[in-house]
Design a protein around this motif. Structure first.
Motif: not given
Length: 536
Positions: A472-483
């Motif tokens: 249930g982790i929103d991985v895309r949100a991290y990827a979009q920010k480069g985190e």
């Protein structure tokens, strides 16, 4: 193979599923014929040659599943496509999903609470489906089958056959192949064959008539919450050097082996490479991983519930050990008081270190940790003043274990966690209820070298990574920010990386120094990349 036969569509959005091929229909028929034998056994059909019929049943189920998987994936280009999962009833909470969930839940309820309906007989020969497994049980452990032997056999078969399906589906990804072979090996060897052979060797002449405890070597506290009960401790200590070694191994697993491996590899070394629960979720539950709830509300519920389970199992284990210790220092080297003091000191040191040096990493989880620590300390003090011999407060120690076993071990991990794969996703137990996953997640968050690095400049926001994250982790949100992704709940399955069409995500264990700051590069700052690369 002629490349002309490959399915060429690489659409990220997926497509409606096609009708089953003739081979797939025959495979389904073969698999259901094997299940039909088990169903007939449940209704007390007396098979004249149980060995033959059990072999036919398990082979039909296995070959049917493998045949279906081969026909489904062998003709496709290696790589990940959605395969129409949101168009299929079974994988999108449709009618078939609810029927499958109810069927699995019903099976677990009967297995845990009404095994006599499966043919278990306390005195005399087993009947029904349990009786069908008697020949295999006697070969492995020398005893008639129990409901747990039947469950363990079917559990192992499911991981093996669906593991082969998983290997074909993810054959383009070396990491997925390695970890799938790993969970298949550990389930077959360490969770099934070795414990059964240990039971068979109990009292064997090669042990000079000694006892050998039934022990799943990969099961670590708090999953094997019963491991430190009085009857288990006595079994270890009366089993000679082997039993004592197993007891020491169990203790070292908690305080030495687990932290070291988690530091080096993150919690994935256990949750995705060794654990049987994770193994079933990754193989048999692979078709349902997209059903995990990604909402903020689910994340809040997850943190409250899983932290509560950790507090519960810690108190329960402490209470059970406390109940059979004594107070006379001349008879007991570990007394009730010294044990409680030792637990309190250990927890204080861990909590103090985390709050002083790792508070920034914990963030809001520090609040849950503080509440849990306060509850545990108050409970430990109460144990001392309000408990008697063999009792904790007004409860027998055995009652505490049975309550935990019923609520967490049976209802949560079995009936809900596995039975409702088609409704809640494949990692409900791992995400919301597993105390082992919570403790490993705490370690991963605080001091592990494992993380998932991102290259935000390459992300096209397709959403595959978030969709297929079973935790249930929103991985895309991290990827979009480069985190970098460093989450306590992440089990390191690597599917987010495997389904990414741009290679944005990468699982890493290396040191953090001498790395390019992806945020500065992504935001277009004036950065000297060579300075970043060579920075000490």
């Amino acid at each position: 193979m002629n490349s002309q036969t490959y399915h060429k569509s690489m659409a990220l959005t997926g497509e409606p599923p096609k009708s089953l091929s003739i081979a797939q229909k025959l495979a389904v028929l073969l698999g259901f014929s094997g299940m039909g034998i088990l169903l007939l056994a449940i209704f007390n059909v007396n098979f004249p040659n149980k060995t033959l019929w059990l072999t036919m049943s398990l082979l039909a189920i296995s070959i049917g599943t493998i045949w279906f998987s081969w026909d489904a994936y062998s003709q496709k280009i290696p790589g990940i496509k959605n395969d129409g999962v949101w168009f299929k009833s079974i994988s999108s909470r449709g009618l078939w999903a609810w029927l499958a969930g109810l069927a699995l839940t019903g099976f677990y309820i009967v297995l845990y609470f009404y095994p006599e309906y499966l043919g278990l007989v306390s005195e005399g020969d087993n009947k029904g489906v349990i009786g069908l497994f008697d020949p295999l049980s006697k070969v492995l452990n020398g005893n008639p089958a129990s409901q747990w032997f039947v469950y363990g056999t079917l559990y192992t078969v499911a991981i093996l056959v669906f593991g082969i399906k998983f290997l074909w589906k993810y054959r383009h990804n070396r990491y997925e192949r390695l970890r799938t072979w790993s969970v298949m090996f550990f389930q077959l060897a360490f969770a099934f064959i070795i414990p059964e052979l240990m039971a068979r060797l109990n009292g064997h002449k090669i042990l000079d008539g000694g006892s050998l405890p039934y022990y799943d070597l990969k099961n670590i506290w708090p999953l094997n919450y019963y491991n430190f009960e009085s009857y288990r401790i006595k079994a270890f200590l009366t089993s000679g050097e082997i039993g004592f070694a197993l007891l020491i191994f169990g203790i070292l697993s908690i305080f030495v082996i687990t932290p070291i491996l988690t530091y080096k590899y993150g919690k994935r070394w256990y949750c995705s490479w060794v654990c049987g629960c994770g193994g079933l979720a990754e193989t048999a539950g692979d078709s349902f991983r997209q059903l995990s709830d990604k909402s903020t509300f689910a994340w809040k519920v997850e943190r409250w519930v899983v932290h509560s389970v950790v507090v519960f199992v810690t108190l329960m284990t402490t209470a059970v050990i406390y109940s059979y210790l004594g107070t006379d220092t001349s008879k007991y080297w570990l007394t009730k008081s010294s044990f409680l003091i030792g637990v309190a000191v250990l927890l204080t040191l861990v909590f103090g270190w985390a709050m002083i040096f790792k508070r920034d990493q914990l963030q809001k989880d520090a609040q849950y940790g503080a509440i849990g620590y306060f509850i545990i300390i108050i409970a430990l003090i109460s144990f001392h003043f309000f408990s008697g011999d063999g009792e904790v407060f007004l409860f027998k120690s055995g009652t505490l274990r049975k309550s935990y076993s019923f609520l967490i071990g049976s209802i949560f991990s079995g009936v809900i966690g596995t039975g409702f794969y088609p409704i809640f996703g494949s990692r409900v137990w791992c995400r919301f209820g597993c105390p082992m996953a919570a403790i490993l997640g705490f370690q991963q968050k605080l001091f592990s070298r494992f993380r998932i690095t991102t290259n935000g400049g390459q992300c096209i926001s397709c959403g595959n990574c978030s969709t297929y994250c079973e935790m249930g982790i929103d991985v895309r949100a991290y990827a979009q920010k480069g985190e970098n992704i460093v989450r306590a709940s992440c089990v390191g399955c690597g599917i987010c990386s495997a389904v990414c069409p741009r290679g944005v995500l990468k699982l890493e264990n290396g040191p953090l120094d001498k790395r390019i700051d992806s945020n500065q590069v992504l935001l277009g700052n004036d950065v000297d990349l060579m300075t970043l690369v060579n920075k000490n």
